[in-house]
Design a protein around this motif. Sequence first.
Motif, PDB file in Angstrom:
ATOM      1  N   MET A   1      17.871 -25.235  26.066  1.00 36.25           N
ATOM      2  CA  MET A   1      16.837 -25.833  26.903  1.00 36.25           C
ATOM      3  C   MET A   1      17.191 -25.598  28.363  1.00 36.25           C
ATOM      4  SD  MET A   1      15.174 -29.456  25.955  1.00 36.25           S
ATOM      5  CE  MET A   1      15.258 -30.324  27.511  1.00 36.25           C
TER       6      MET A   1
ATOM      7  N   ALA B   1       8.326 -35.758  23.636  1.00 37.97           N
ATOM      8  CA  ALA B   1       9.637 -35.697  24.292  1.00 37.97           C
ATOM      9  C   ALA B   1       9.505 -35.019  25.658  1.00 37.97           C
ATOM     10  CB  ALA B   1      10.628 -34.942  23.406  1.00 37.97           C
TER      11      ALA B   1
ATOM     12  N   PHE C   1      23.167 -28.257  27.122  1.00 34.51           N
ATOM     13  CA  PHE C   1      21.824 -28.380  27.659  1.00 34.51           C
ATOM     14  C   PHE C   1      21.860 -27.897  29.096  1.00 34.51           C
ATOM     15  CE2 PHE C   1      21.450 -31.297  24.129  1.00 34.51           C
ATOM     16  CZ  PHE C   1      20.174 -31.045  23.685  1.00 34.51           C
ATOM     17  N   GLU C   2      21.942 -26.590  29.248  1.00 34.43           N
ATOM     18  CA  GLU C   2      22.098 -26.053  30.590  1.00 34.43           C
ATOM     19  C   GLU C   2      20.731 -25.923  31.267  1.00 34.43           C
ATOM     20  OE1 GLU C   2      24.694 -22.615  30.861  1.00 34.43           O
ATOM     21  OE2 GLU C   2      23.963 -22.247  32.882  1.00 34.43           O
ATOM     22  N   LEU C   3      20.217 -27.056  31.702  1.00 35.41           N
ATOM     23  CA  LEU C   3      18.895 -27.060  32.337  1.00 35.41           C
ATOM     24  C   LEU C   3      18.898 -26.193  33.588  1.00 35.41           C
ATOM     25  CD1 LEU C   3      18.071 -30.828  31.981  1.00 35.41           C
ATOM     26  CD2 LEU C   3      16.735 -28.970  31.008  1.00 35.41           C
ATOM     27  N   VAL C   4      19.944 -26.348  34.377  1.00 35.36           N
ATOM     28  CA  VAL C   4      20.180 -25.486  35.532  1.00 35.36           C
ATOM     29  C   VAL C   4      21.679 -25.161  35.554  1.00 35.36           C
ATOM     30  CG1 VAL C   4      18.247 -26.152  37.032  1.00 35.36           C
ATOM     31  CG2 VAL C   4      20.301 -27.559  36.972  1.00 35.36           C
TER      32      VAL C   4
ATOM     33  N   GLY D   1      21.633 -34.338  44.458  1.00 35.02           N
ATOM     34  CA  GLY D   1      21.017 -35.435  43.707  1.00 35.02           C
ATOM     35  C   GLY D   1      20.148 -34.961  42.554  1.00 35.02           C
ATOM     36  N   LEU D   2      19.970 -33.649  42.426  1.00 32.96           N
ATOM     37  CA  LEU D   2      19.063 -33.129  41.404  1.00 32.96           C
ATOM     38  C   LEU D   2      19.645 -33.241  40.002  1.00 32.96           C
ATOM     39  CD1 LEU D   2      16.345 -31.716  41.008  1.00 32.96           C
ATOM     40  CD2 LEU D   2      17.541 -29.541  41.158  1.00 32.96           C
TER      41      LEU D   2
ATOM     42  N   ASN E   1      21.536 -35.411  38.648  1.00 36.50           N
ATOM     43  CA  ASN E   1      21.357 -36.752  38.116  1.00 36.50           C
ATOM     44  C   ASN E   1      19.924 -36.979  37.614  1.00 36.50           C
ATOM     45  OD1 ASN E   1      22.113 -39.378  37.543  1.00 36.50           O
ATOM     46  ND2 ASN E   1      21.397 -40.122  39.546  1.00 36.50           N
ATOM     47  N   ALA E   2      18.953 -36.519  38.400  1.00 34.47           N
ATOM     48  CA  ALA E   2      17.545 -36.664  38.009  1.00 34.47           C
ATOM     49  C   ALA E   2      17.256 -35.879  36.734  1.00 34.47           C
ATOM     50  CB  ALA E   2      16.635 -36.181  39.143  1.00 34.47           C
ATOM     51  N   LEU E   3      17.773 -34.658  36.670  1.00 34.74           N
ATOM     52  CA  LEU E   3      17.541 -33.827  35.483  1.00 34.74           C
ATOM     53  C   LEU E   3      18.250 -34.398  34.252  1.00 34.74           C
ATOM     54  CD1 LEU E   3      17.794 -30.222  36.987  1.00 34.74           C
ATOM     55  CD2 LEU E   3      15.728 -31.374  36.193  1.00 34.74           C
TER      56      LEU E   3
ATOM     57  N   LYS F   1      18.805 -37.567  33.675  1.00 35.45           N
ATOM     58  CA  LYS F   1      18.008 -38.713  33.215  1.00 35.45           C
ATOM     59  C   LYS F   1      16.776 -38.239  32.443  1.00 35.45           C
ATOM     60  CE  LYS F   1      19.163 -42.307  36.535  1.00 35.45           C
ATOM     61  NZ  LYS F   1      18.769 -42.949  37.799  1.00 35.45           N
ATOM     62  N   ALA F   2      16.149 -37.174  32.953  1.00 39.29           N
ATOM     63  CA  ALA F   2      14.969 -36.625  32.287  1.00 39.29           C
ATOM     64  C   ALA F   2      15.335 -36.109  30.895  1.00 39.29           C
ATOM     65  CB  ALA F   2      14.368 -35.502  33.135  1.00 39.29           C
ATOM     66  N   LEU F   3      16.484 -35.442  30.806  1.00 37.82           N
ATOM     67  CA  LEU F   3      16.951 -34.926  29.519  1.00 37.82           C
ATOM     68  C   LEU F   3      17.212 -36.071  28.539  1.00 37.82           C
ATOM     69  CD1 LEU F   3      17.964 -32.588  27.745  1.00 37.82           C
ATOM     70  CD2 LEU F   3      20.185 -32.802  28.840  1.00 37.82           C
TER      71      LEU F   3
ATOM     72  N   ALA G   1      15.756 -38.929  28.486  1.00 41.47           N
ATOM     73  CA  ALA G   1      14.456 -39.460  28.044  1.00 41.47           C
ATOM     74  C   ALA G   1      13.861 -38.562  26.963  1.00 41.47           C
ATOM     75  CB  ALA G   1      13.506 -39.566  29.239  1.00 41.47           C
ATOM     76  N   TYR G   2      14.034 -37.257  27.156  1.00 36.90           N
ATOM     77  CA  TYR G   2      13.554 -36.261  26.179  1.00 36.90           C
ATOM     78  C   TYR G   2      14.219 -36.497  24.814  1.00 36.90           C
ATOM     79  CZ  TYR G   2      13.005 -31.549  24.172  1.00 36.90           C
ATOM     80  OH  TYR G   2      12.727 -30.493  23.350  1.00 36.90           O
TER      81      TYR G   2
ATOM     82  N   VAL H   1      13.278 -39.707  22.852  1.00 36.22           N
ATOM     83  CA  VAL H   1      12.044 -39.610  22.052  1.00 36.22           C
ATOM     84  C   VAL H   1      12.350 -38.969  20.701  1.00 36.22           C
ATOM     85  CG1 VAL H   1       9.769 -38.514  21.866  1.00 36.22           C
ATOM     86  CG2 VAL H   1      10.468 -39.575  24.024  1.00 36.22           C
TER      87      VAL H   1
END
Lengths: 151, 151
Positions: free
Chosen positions: A1, A114, B87-90, B106-107, B109-111, B113-115, B117-118, B121
């Motif tokens: 992902m 998700a 989970f290498e989002l970036v 700060g990005l 941390n945001a990513l 948290k989003a992961l 949440a994903y 679900v």
Amino acid sequence: MKLTLYTDYSLRVLIYLASKPKEELSTIKEIADSYKISKNHLMKVTYELGKMGMIETIRGRYGGIKLAKDPSEINIGKLVRRTEEDFELVECFGKHNSCVITPVCGLKNALAKALNAYLAVLDGYTLADIVTNPMEYRMLFQEQLRPDTDH
Amino acid sequence: MKLTLYTDYSLRVLIYLASKPKEELSTIKEIADSYKISKNHLMKVTYELGKMGMIETIRGRYGGIKLAKDPSEINIGKLVRRTEEDFELVECFGKHNSCVITPVCGLKNALAKALNAYLAVLDGYTLADIVTNPMEYRMLFQEQLRPDTDH
């Protein structure tokens, strides 16, 4: 992902510009050098960010780019929705789907929920929330640009 | 943002097996033919699913594979966490990170948290929730396997 390189670089450009004092112009070369990434990639990225109305280009010898809005008005979720184009988590999210169970499969729905939860978190962040500490970013960028460092 | 082919195929194998009557064995060839995907890819996938204790292999001439647990005991979030490896989002989520702003950014941390949440679900789904209608899946698979169709 993984987010696309296009999303990644878009975020980097915005973060760079948000770390600068308001109205100060930056060049693509300077951003590329700061992150040690390809200038060619950034050309496309900045062009698209301009089309989205997120950055502004000032032409001419002393030209450059800057944010077109206040960082607090640039929403991260909204940006990622635009730069990711399609969220092809699995084949059936995309245009070239040949998965035979698509008509009955319950997985797509679960993955879509998700993904919505993922994006909803990012909707809660603006560029200003990401760059609360512009001076700290600036120090790191300046270190990269200093000619006497051997990074 | 795409799940790896490994996650995709792992989910497909489990869905296939969950669509079968309990204890009925399936072969890798049959699963590959049903989805029209490479048998070689599925070999690795089934081997790993076996190691995770999700499927069981019965050896011998009439051997094959089947689920090692009830579909209601196979959690989708847990599976995806294992099959995605990282989970290498970036870049800064991975091992080979050279992004200069990592210490202050700060990005991430945001990513993250989003992961979360994903994945939260997906934690709410088991394989049984995905395959509530095994007969419907079976009909689609059988159509692919029928020798007189020209799919």
